[in-house]
Design an enzyme around this catalytic site. Structure first.
Site, mmCIF file in Angstrom:
data_model
loop_
_atom_site.group_PDB
_atom_site.id
_atom_site.type_symbol
_atom_site.label_atom_id
_atom_site.label_comp_id
_atom_site.label_asym_id
_atom_site.label_seq_id
_atom_site.Cartn_x
_atom_site.Cartn_y
_atom_site.Cartn_z
ATOM 1 N N LYS A 105 -11.721 -8.563 -2.380
ATOM 2 C CA LYS A 105 -10.527 -8.509 -3.167
ATOM 3 C C LYS A 105 -11.163 -9.772 -4.295
ATOM 4 C CE LYS A 105 -7.016 -9.108 0.506
ATOM 5 N NZ LYS A 105 -5.736 -9.603 1.143
ATOM 6 N N LYS A 188 -5.798 4.923 2.909
ATOM 7 C CA LYS A 188 -4.041 4.256 4.222
ATOM 8 C C LYS A 188 -3.682 4.277 2.667
ATOM 9 C CE LYS A 188 -4.636 0.044 5.646
ATOM 10 N NZ LYS A 188 -5.054 -0.791 6.210
ATOM 11 N N LYS A 191 0.244 -0.770 -0.708
ATOM 12 C CA LYS A 191 1.220 -1.774 -1.447
ATOM 13 C C LYS A 191 0.621 -1.900 -3.102
ATOM 14 C CE LYS A 191 1.458 -5.354 0.370
ATOM 15 N NZ LYS A 191 2.380 -7.355 1.449
#
Length: 327
Positions: A105, A188, A191
């Site tokens: 991230k 996968k 969102k």
């Protein structure tokens, strides 16, 4: 799950929620909407409040029973933040630095822009777990590293200050329930996907769900068979169909032998809509009465605090903190 989107998606539902619903029948289950985790990145305050309620509503609409399990919002139980600080103080910088999710991230947004909260996210997650003294923690494979950190922290605390924490064991959610992006079936369903058409949301209208599934990426050979390596798009559709209909993939393959992809997509869309529409309708019903929903969450937080505060008190006593006589 974080309340960072207006809707949960099909991967959340089939990969986790359906199993959580089953676990409440056999376990003393605690489910938390992690709004403290959500603010590790900037959030719009009004949207955060709305999405927190929507996430809770979708939990309930999917089958979580607030009488059988404990459903609450993380920030409603202050012990989460208090224990997280204590665990920060017995976690090394090196341990936290090795967490792969922080690396991923922070690389996307630049490490200079990553918050300290994002760095210490796994330690707050450890507090979320350890407060409730669980023997089992349902997690995906991508969370195994975080649970190992939790176990290491708990063991270190127990060795230094005496046994306070149970050692939680991972219950890895079944791989067969993994749902992939409709437009990029090697990734996968998430969102954070860059392609909204690849994501089926629980609150999507029927027509939107049908359109997304009918435009799902497949291949050109036209044969309906499960072969994830060579036919990821078709295999993903078969996996979704099997999961929402409680049928085996082999049974579906036999049924659609000789059929075209269009027929398969129509059947998948119909089956997903049949599963999702009641969840959407129940969620909208709950959201229409936010006071009642807030009352349910307040009751869950009260139940959670009874356990969490006891654990926090034991931790504080073990550390040598003098008791607060006002409590």
């Amino acid at each position: 799950m974080q309340p960072s989107a207006s809707s949960l998606h099909l991967g959340n539902y089939l990969g986790a929620l359906t199993q959580w619903v089953a676990m409440q029948e056999t376990h003393n289950a605690h489910y938390v909407i992690v709004d403290l985790h959500a603010i590790t990145v900037p959030q719009d305050p009004k949207l955060l409040a709305e999405n927190t309620r929507k996430t809770a509503a979708q939990y309930i609409a999917s089958g979580l029973d607030v009488e059988k399990s404990t459903l609450f919002v993380q920030s409603h139980v202050p012990a989460h933040s208090e224990l997280a600080w204590i665990l920060n103080c017995i976690t090394s910088f090196g341990e936290a630095s090795r967490m792969t999710q922080f690396k991923d991230k922070s690389q996307k947004g630049g490490s200079d822009n990553a918050s300290v909260g994002l760095f210490t996210y796994p330690i707050l997650q450890a507090a979320d777990i350890l407060l409730y003294q669980p023997k089992a923690v349902p997690v995906g494979e991508d969370q195994r590293q975080h649970l190992e950190l939790t176990r290491n922290i708990a063991e270190r605390f127990n060795n230094r200050y005496g046994k306070v924490f149970e050692m939680p064991e991972a219950v890895i959610l079944k791989e067969t329930a993994k749902i992939y992006d409709l437009q990029n079936p090697t990734a996968k369903m998430s969102k954070s996907t860059a392609e909204p058409k690849g994501l089926v949301n629980l609150l999507d209208e029927d027509s939107t769900i049908a359109k997304k599934i009918k435009s799902a990426v497949t291949d050109t050979d036209g044969e309906i068979r499960f072969d994830y390596e060579n036919k990821p798009g078709v295999s993903n559709l078969l996996g979704i169909f099997a999961a929402v209909s409680n049928r085996s993939i082999s049974e579906i393959v036999d049924e659609f032998a000789g059929s075209g992809y269009g027929q398969l997509k129509t059947a998948v869309a119909d089956s997903v809509i049949e599963a999702v529409a009641p969840i959407r309708n129940k969620t909208n019903e709950l959201m229409a009465n936010p006071d009642h929903l807030d009352q349910l969450l307040a009751k869950g937080a009260e139940k959670a605090r009874a356990t969490a505060d006891k654990t926090l008190s034991d931790v504080q006593s073990a550390l040598g903190f003098i008791p607060n006589r006002n409590n």
